[in-house]
Design a protein around this motif. Structure first.
Motif, PDB file in Angstrom:
ATOM      1  N   SER A 209       0.819  -1.214   0.000  1.00  0.00           N
ATOM      2  CA  SER A 209       0.000   0.000   0.000  1.00  0.00           C
ATOM      3  C   SER A 209       0.850   1.261   0.000  1.00  0.00           C
ATOM      4  N   LEU A 210       2.065   1.197   0.540  1.00  0.00           N
ATOM      5  CA  LEU A 210       2.969   2.347   0.539  1.00  0.00           C
ATOM      6  C   LEU A 210       3.426   2.663  -0.879  1.00  0.00           C
ATOM      7  N   VAL A 211       3.813   1.633  -1.616  1.00  0.00           N
ATOM      8  CA  VAL A 211       4.239   1.822  -3.007  1.00  0.00           C
ATOM      9  C   VAL A 211       3.054   2.217  -3.881  1.00  0.00           C
ATOM     10  N   ALA A 212       1.932   1.575  -3.667  1.00  0.00           N
ATOM     11  CA  ALA A 212       0.736   1.884  -4.467  1.00  0.00           C
ATOM     12  C   ALA A 212       0.280   3.322  -4.232  1.00  0.00           C
ATOM     13  N   GLY A 213       0.356   3.795  -3.002  1.00  0.00           N
ATOM     14  CA  GLY A 213      -0.019   5.175  -2.705  1.00  0.00           C
ATOM     15  C   GLY A 213       0.891   6.168  -3.388  1.00  0.00           C
ATOM     16  N   ALA A 214       2.193   5.910  -3.391  1.00  0.00           N
ATOM     17  CA  ALA A 214       3.131   6.802  -4.067  1.00  0.00           C
ATOM     18  C   ALA A 214       2.870   6.834  -5.570  1.00  0.00           C
ATOM     19  N   CYS A 215       2.650   5.666  -6.175  1.00  0.00           N
ATOM     20  CA  CYS A 215       2.341   5.603  -7.608  1.00  0.00           C
ATOM     21  C   CYS A 215       1.049   6.351  -7.935  1.00  0.00           C
ATOM     22  N   ALA A 216       0.075   6.221  -7.053  1.00  0.00           N
ATOM     23  CA  ALA A 216      -1.201   6.901  -7.271  1.00  0.00           C
ATOM     24  C   ALA A 216      -1.027   8.413  -7.248  1.00  0.00           C
ATOM     25  N   GLY A 217      -0.260   8.916  -6.281  1.00  0.00           N
ATOM     26  CA  GLY A 217      -0.041  10.357  -6.187  1.00  0.00           C
ATOM     27  C   GLY A 217       0.713  10.909  -7.377  1.00  0.00           C
ATOM     28  N   VAL A 218       1.742  10.215  -7.827  1.00  0.00           N
ATOM     29  CA  VAL A 218       2.532  10.677  -8.966  1.00  0.00           C
ATOM     30  C   VAL A 218       1.695  10.676 -10.243  1.00  0.00           C
ATOM     31  N   SER A 219       0.934   9.630 -10.455  1.00  0.00           N
ATOM     32  CA  SER A 219       0.121   9.522 -11.677  1.00  0.00           C
ATOM     33  C   SER A 219      -0.889  10.662 -11.782  1.00  0.00           C
ATOM     34  N   SER A 220      -1.613  10.901 -10.702  1.00  0.00           N
ATOM     35  CA  SER A 220      -2.641  11.945 -10.747  1.00  0.00           C
ATOM     36  C   SER A 220      -2.034  13.338 -10.860  1.00  0.00           C
ATOM     37  N   THR A 221      -0.885  13.562 -10.225  1.00  0.00           N
ATOM     38  CA  THR A 221      -0.258  14.883 -10.265  1.00  0.00           C
ATOM     39  C   THR A 221       0.246  15.221 -11.663  1.00  0.00           C
ATOM     40  N   LEU A 222       0.901  14.290 -12.302  1.00  0.00           N
ATOM     41  CA  LEU A 222       1.436  14.543 -13.641  1.00  0.00           C
ATOM     42  C   LEU A 222       0.341  14.879 -14.637  1.00  0.00           C
ATOM     43  N   SER A 267       5.750  19.805  -5.970  1.00  0.00           N
ATOM     44  CA  SER A 267       4.467  19.108  -5.896  1.00  0.00           C
ATOM     45  C   SER A 267       4.692  17.603  -5.858  1.00  0.00           C
ATOM     46  N   LEU A 268       5.569  17.123  -6.745  1.00  0.00           N
ATOM     47  CA  LEU A 268       5.858  15.694  -6.756  1.00  0.00           C
ATOM     48  C   LEU A 268       6.540  15.262  -5.459  1.00  0.00           C
ATOM     49  N   ILE A 269       7.459  16.110  -4.992  1.00  0.00           N
ATOM     50  CA  ILE A 269       8.141  15.790  -3.738  1.00  0.00           C
ATOM     51  C   ILE A 269       7.150  15.770  -2.577  1.00  0.00           C
ATOM     52  N   GLY A 270       6.163  16.653  -2.647  1.00  0.00           N
ATOM     53  CA  GLY A 270       5.161  16.686  -1.584  1.00  0.00           C
ATOM     54  C   GLY A 270       4.114  15.596  -1.726  1.00  0.00           C
ATOM     55  N   VAL A 271       3.764  15.284  -2.990  1.00  0.00           N
ATOM     56  CA  VAL A 271       2.697  14.312  -3.232  1.00  0.00           C
ATOM     57  C   VAL A 271       3.143  12.904  -2.891  1.00  0.00           C
ATOM     58  N   ILE A 272       4.379  12.564  -3.230  1.00  0.00           N
ATOM     59  CA  ILE A 272       4.841  11.186  -3.017  1.00  0.00           C
ATOM     60  C   ILE A 272       4.750  10.787  -1.547  1.00  0.00           C
ATOM     61  N   PRO A 273       5.339  11.550  -0.612  1.00  0.00           N
ATOM     62  CA  PRO A 273       5.191  11.149   0.799  1.00  0.00           C
ATOM     63  C   PRO A 273       3.768  11.277   1.314  1.00  0.00           C
ATOM     64  N   SER A 315      -1.349  14.557   6.252  1.00  0.00           N
ATOM     65  CA  SER A 315      -1.253  16.005   6.041  1.00  0.00           C
ATOM     66  C   SER A 315      -0.318  16.664   7.050  1.00  0.00           C
ATOM     67  N   SER A 316      -0.327  16.212   8.279  1.00  0.00           N
ATOM     68  CA  SER A 316       0.562  16.778   9.293  1.00  0.00           C
ATOM     69  C   SER A 316       2.026  16.471   8.989  1.00  0.00           C
ATOM     70  N   ALA A 317       2.286  15.291   8.444  1.00  0.00           N
ATOM     71  CA  ALA A 317       3.664  14.881   8.184  1.00  0.00           C
ATOM     72  C   ALA A 317       4.282  15.598   6.990  1.00  0.00           C
ATOM     73  N   THR A 318       3.469  16.023   6.037  1.00  0.00           N
ATOM     74  CA  THR A 318       4.002  16.584   4.791  1.00  0.00           C
ATOM     75  C   THR A 318       3.597  18.041   4.552  1.00  0.00           C
ATOM     76  N   PHE A 319       3.097  18.719   5.569  1.00  0.00           N
ATOM     77  CA  PHE A 319       2.559  20.061   5.365  1.00  0.00           C
ATOM     78  C   PHE A 319       3.612  21.087   4.921  1.00  0.00           C
ATOM     79  N   PRO A 320       4.839  21.105   5.456  1.00  0.00           N
ATOM     80  CA  PRO A 320       5.823  22.103   4.996  1.00  0.00           C
ATOM     81  C   PRO A 320       6.057  22.061   3.489  1.00  0.00           C
ATOM     82  N   LEU A 321       6.062  20.887   2.891  1.00  0.00           N
ATOM     83  CA  LEU A 321       6.231  20.804   1.449  1.00  0.00           C
ATOM     84  C   LEU A 321       5.044  21.404   0.708  1.00  0.00           C
ATOM     85  N   GLU A 322       3.865  21.287   1.297  1.00  0.00           N
ATOM     86  CA  GLU A 322       2.676  21.884   0.683  1.00  0.00           C
ATOM     87  C   GLU A 322       2.759  23.407   0.704  1.00  0.00           C
TER      88      GLU A 322
END
Length: 394
Positions: A209-222, A267-273, A315-322
């Motif tokens: 699920s960790l890998v699948a989540g990262a792939c999902a975020g990258v695909s939708s962002t691009l 965005s990609l750096i923020g979306v992946i994590p 959201s709390s873990a990745t907010f600075p990148l946002e």
């Protein structure tokens, strides 16, 4: 009636009557109790008369035989062979009562199409529900209308009214619907491919699920990033554009095609994590729920709560990148500093505003992202139950 008579009806004050008191057997002769009767016993209703050919009391010693008893003893099987199970009045009513509720089922044969439609609906519904919080969050991140949630809210209401809270929501829905559809579709597909079957060794050394989540975020962002940038511009630069198409054309004419992808790297750096953490937390919490409560099916309310908790964690873990991403998207608007890259943005914000600047807008962001994540997951799972392969419940 007389003492030796047979009492057939016993009127009750509550409007019902009982046959022989619905618990005693026919008293055909004083001191002689006959279980014989016309029907097999109906125990749950308390009726105690029934057919019994082996009565402990003889019937030929001067006692009174029940009417037609010989007929029923001849043609009815013994008590061991026949049994009519009684149903209590409340139980019978509950069995005959049909469930009342809307069960909408739409047949969609293609599983990929079912996932895409479910994801699009989930994204549109969740973002519309939290559109005011999204607007306030964006203003807080770039500091254009105040330094607190209340200040931003009052400024928007005084300037644009309640419509200002939904400014850019149409663009947001157009962006989020395909983005969420692609994201959830990619997650389900990749997670299914990487997840081992019961008893099988894990296919990869890290959670699927960790890998699948990262792939999902990258695909939708691009695929949907230009719409994200246009939505941000429409929210901040209120009077410069007349709509989505006008914003696209003006950005292309004045700033070039590359401007549509400004801030893509952060965005990609923020979306992946974020996506990896969000989907991993969601999948893990669902597994924990099933294991602890020993329930395979998870209801809508439980899905809402699990999705909201997963959204809060990610959201709390990745907010600075946002924050860095939003400020890079705004560019040199109103004399703002133009950042070279995400690390330059983070270091500059930290130097100028301190650690507080990296978490500016975290409160309203969580207020928006947490319910949005919960609503999105809940709608997605609900839509998957509505869109079925066959004319039957999944």
């Amino acid at each position: 009636m007389s003492k030796g008579g047979v009492q057939m009806l016993d009127d009750k004050k509550d409007g019902f009557f009982s046959v022989c008191n619905l618990g005693s057997q026919w008293s055909l002769e004083q001191n002689n109790v006959y279980p014989g009767g016309l029907f097999a016993s109906v125990g749950q209703m308390g009726i105690g008369f029934g057919v019994s050919p082996d009565s402990p009391n003889p019937r030929d010693n001067g006692g009174i035989k029940a009417p037609f008893s010989d007929f029923f003893l001849k043609y009815l099987p013994s008590q061991e062979e026949i049994r009519v199970v009684g149903v209590a009045e409340g139980e019978a009513a509950s069995k005959t009562k049909k469930k009342v509720g809307l069960k909408l089922k739409i047949k969609v044969s293609n599983p990929s199409l079912r996932r895409l439609i479910s994801g699009a609906i989930a994204g549109a519904v969740s973002r519309t529900c939290v559109a005011p919080l999204e607007t306030i969050r964006t203003h807080l991140m770039v500091g254009s209308s105040g330094s607190s949630t209340l200040e931003v809210f009052n400024d928007i209401m005084q300037t644009d009214g309640w419509k200002g809270l939904f400014r850019g929501n149409f663009v947001n829905v157009i962006r989020v619907a395909p983005s969420k559809a692609i994201e959830l579709f990619a997650f389900d597909t990749v997670n299914k491919q990487l997840s081992p079957t019961p008893g099988e060794e894990p296919k990869i050394p890290i959670p699927s699920s960790l890998v699948a989540g990262a792939c999902a975020g990258v695909s939708s962002t691009l695929l949907t990033y230009p719409l994200e940038l246009v939505k941000t511009r429409l929210t901040i630069e209120k009077n410069m554009y007349d709509g989505i198409l006008d914003a696209f054309l003006k950005i292309l004419q004045k700033e070039g095609p590359g401007e549509l992808y400004r801030g893509l790297a952060p965005s990609l750096i923020g979306v992946i994590p974020y996506a990896a953490t969000n989907y991993f937390a969601y999948d893990t919490l669902r597994k924990v729920y099933r294991k602890v409560l020993k329930e395979e099916k998870i209801g809508n309310i439980e899905t809402l709560l699990i999705g909201s908790l997963a959204g809060a964690i990610s959201s709390s873990a990745t907010f600075p990148l946002e924050v860095a991403r939003k400020q890079m998207q705004v560019g040199a608007l109103n004399g703002r500093q133009v950042y070279k890259n995400v690390f330059h943005a983070l270091s500059s914000i930290l130097k100028q505003e301190g650690i507080h600047g990296l978490y500016k807008g975290l409160g309203p962001s969580c207020m928006k992202l947490v319910p949005a994540a919960g609503i999105s997951f809940m709608c997605y799972e609900a839509c998957k139950r509505i869109l079925v392969d066959k004319d039957e419940e999944m």
